[in-house]
Design an enzyme around this catalytic site. Structure first.
Site, PDB file in Angstrom:
ATOM      1  N   ASN A  36     -37.090 -29.512  -6.473  1.00 13.98           N
ATOM      2  CA  ASN A  36     -37.501 -29.202  -6.033  1.00 13.98           C
ATOM      3  C   ASN A  36     -38.679 -29.266  -5.193  1.00 13.98           C
ATOM      4  OD1 ASN A  36     -39.839 -30.365  -7.021  1.00 13.98           O
ATOM      5  ND2 ASN A  36     -39.013 -29.451  -9.059  1.00 13.98           N
ATOM      6  N   ILE A  52     -42.031 -32.230 -21.538  1.00  9.81           N
ATOM      7  CA  ILE A  52     -42.399 -33.303 -22.002  1.00  9.81           C
ATOM      8  C   ILE A  52     -44.149 -33.153 -22.216  1.00  9.81           C
ATOM      9  CG2 ILE A  52     -42.521 -36.111 -21.248  1.00  9.81           C
ATOM     10  CD1 ILE A  52     -40.624 -34.795 -18.997  1.00  9.81           C
TER      11      ILE A  52
END
Ligand code: C5P
Length: 403
Positions: A211, A310
């Site tokens: 990205n 996460i």
């Protein structure tokens, strides 16, 4: 960003070849808005002339303790009163020895003793045998115990042709250390774990799914946390940024690697700040070999698997760190950010609009917490990161006090 506006720095030069770097440092201090008074020892004038330093600083340069230009004949007092800091660059072996003993036999050593509460920062520069000599090490310890801040020295090639420790830090590093010194130590002793940058998911050995995250905000936060006195570990996806001073960086590529690196460290952290733009999906089965174009002109079909979240996982740890999330949105910032904070169950979420922040040097953050919505002004990412450190310090519960 003028980091040293309204400051007056006394820049002391002592005898060493690294004096040539002090001219560059002087310019960088001025770039940041500092007014600089240069004081040189007699030995320093053998390496660089007072004329050079005077031309660059635009102010008188001081060498002689008996200089009659000081109206009261007390340059050591006049120069230090109202000064923001005394910065000795380079600091020679001899000068360190004098400082450690409080000797005052020339203008620079006298003003160091006369400076009162003005901070003293020194950048040692000497041959590695001189630096590692027991007497120099003893003097360095004594100076630290006396509250003097030692910047470096670093390691590497030395002007004498030898290699080792004792090499002076570069002017940019000294400048950053000076700036850091004046930041409030809001997170002193805290252990801060940060993720930053993009992740990169392999499709085959040459292609990846990634990205547009530059990592700039995450690196600014890592720098601000280190400046605030924290011990910082930065788990970083691929970026082309330099590691901030004093930060321990762990390089990863994939979200799975980032997950592993974070989970290994999360238990020991007091604060976790998830800034990385983690890929939500990984390619289910990356090819071992470069994928070839189909002869029939068909595009390949890629299967994805979900990556671990996460931040959500760290937030669920029973004895986990205090968590801060980031949300980069293209629309409906408040709505999406609030929903994300609830979903991940974290005390603080920092939102921003992609079009206002991605790859830019400035950002406009909005903080979301239990008390509501707190918009911040548009500002350089480092300034925003420092403001975020203040916001975190204000909100940290006592239970996350360092032991
Ligand atoms: O899940 P989402 O991308 O909407 O939320 C963004 C926040 O969650 C960021 O703080 C980002 O670093 C973190 N995150 C994460 N692991 C993921 C996805 C996002 O830690 N797999």
């Amino acid at each position: 960003m003028l980091e040293l506006a309204q400051t007056r720095i006394v820049l002391g030069l002592t005898g060493g070849i690294a004096c040539y770097k002090s001219a560059e440092l002087l310019r960088r201090l001025q770039d940041h808005g500092a007014q600089v008074d240069v004081v040189m020892t007699e030995a320093a004038t053998h390496f660089i002339t007072p004329t050079t330093m005077q031309a660059l600083s635009g102010r008188p340069v001081w060498v002689d303790a008996w200089d009659a230009r000081a109206p009261n004949s007390m340059a050591h007092i006049t120069l230090t009163r109202g000064a923001t800091a005394v910065l000795i660059v380079p600091a020679s072996t001899d000068f360190m020895a004098k400082l450690a003993h409080g000797m005052a036999d020339d203008l620079l050593s006298t003003l160091c003793v006369a400076r009162g509460s003005v901070p003293l920062l020194i950048a040692p520069a000497m041959n590695h045998e001189m630096w590692t000599h027991p007497a120099t090490q003893r003097n360095a310890s004594q100076l630290r115990a006396d509250g003097v801040v030692l910047l470096g020295p670093g390691e590497g090639e030395q002007a004498c042709g030898e290699t080792g420790s004792g090499r002076m830090l570069e002017p940019e590093q000294i400048l950053r250390a000076l700036i850091a010194h004046f930041q409030p130590k809001l997170l002193a002793g805290r252990r801060v774990l940060i993720t930053a940058g993009p992740t990169s998911e392999p499709i085959d050995p040459v292609r990846v799914l990634t990205n547009r995250s530059s990592g700039k905000m995450g690196y600014a936060v890592a720098r601000a946390a280190a400046e605030a006195g924290a011990r910082v570990e930065l788990v970083s996806g691929p970026t082309c940024l330099d590691t901030p001073d004093g930060v321990q960086r762990i390089d990863v590529h994939t979200a799975a690697q980032m997950h592993h690196a974070v989970m290994e460290r999360a238990d020991q952290a007091d604060i976790f700040i998830a800034i990385a733009a983690v890929a939500d999906w990984a390619i289910a089965q990356p090819s071992d070999q470069k994928m070839k174009k189909h002869a029939d002109g068909q595009a390949p079909k890629l299967d994805f698997v979900l990556n671990p979240d996460i931040l959500a996982e760290v937030a669920r740890l029973p004895q986990g760190p205090w968590c801060v999330g980031f949300a980069a949105e293209t629309e409906k910032l408040h709505e999406h950010a609030q929903a994300k904070r609830r979903r991940k169950d974290i005390p603080l979420l920092v939102g921003n609009l992609v079009q206002n922040t991605m790859n830019a040097d400035q950002t406009e953050l909005v903080l979301f917490d239990d008390a509501g919505i707190h918009p911040m002004s548009r500002q350089p990412k480092l300034a925003a990161a420092r403001a975020l450190m203040r916001a975190i310090a204000e909100r940290l519960p006592d239970s996350s006090q360092p032991v």
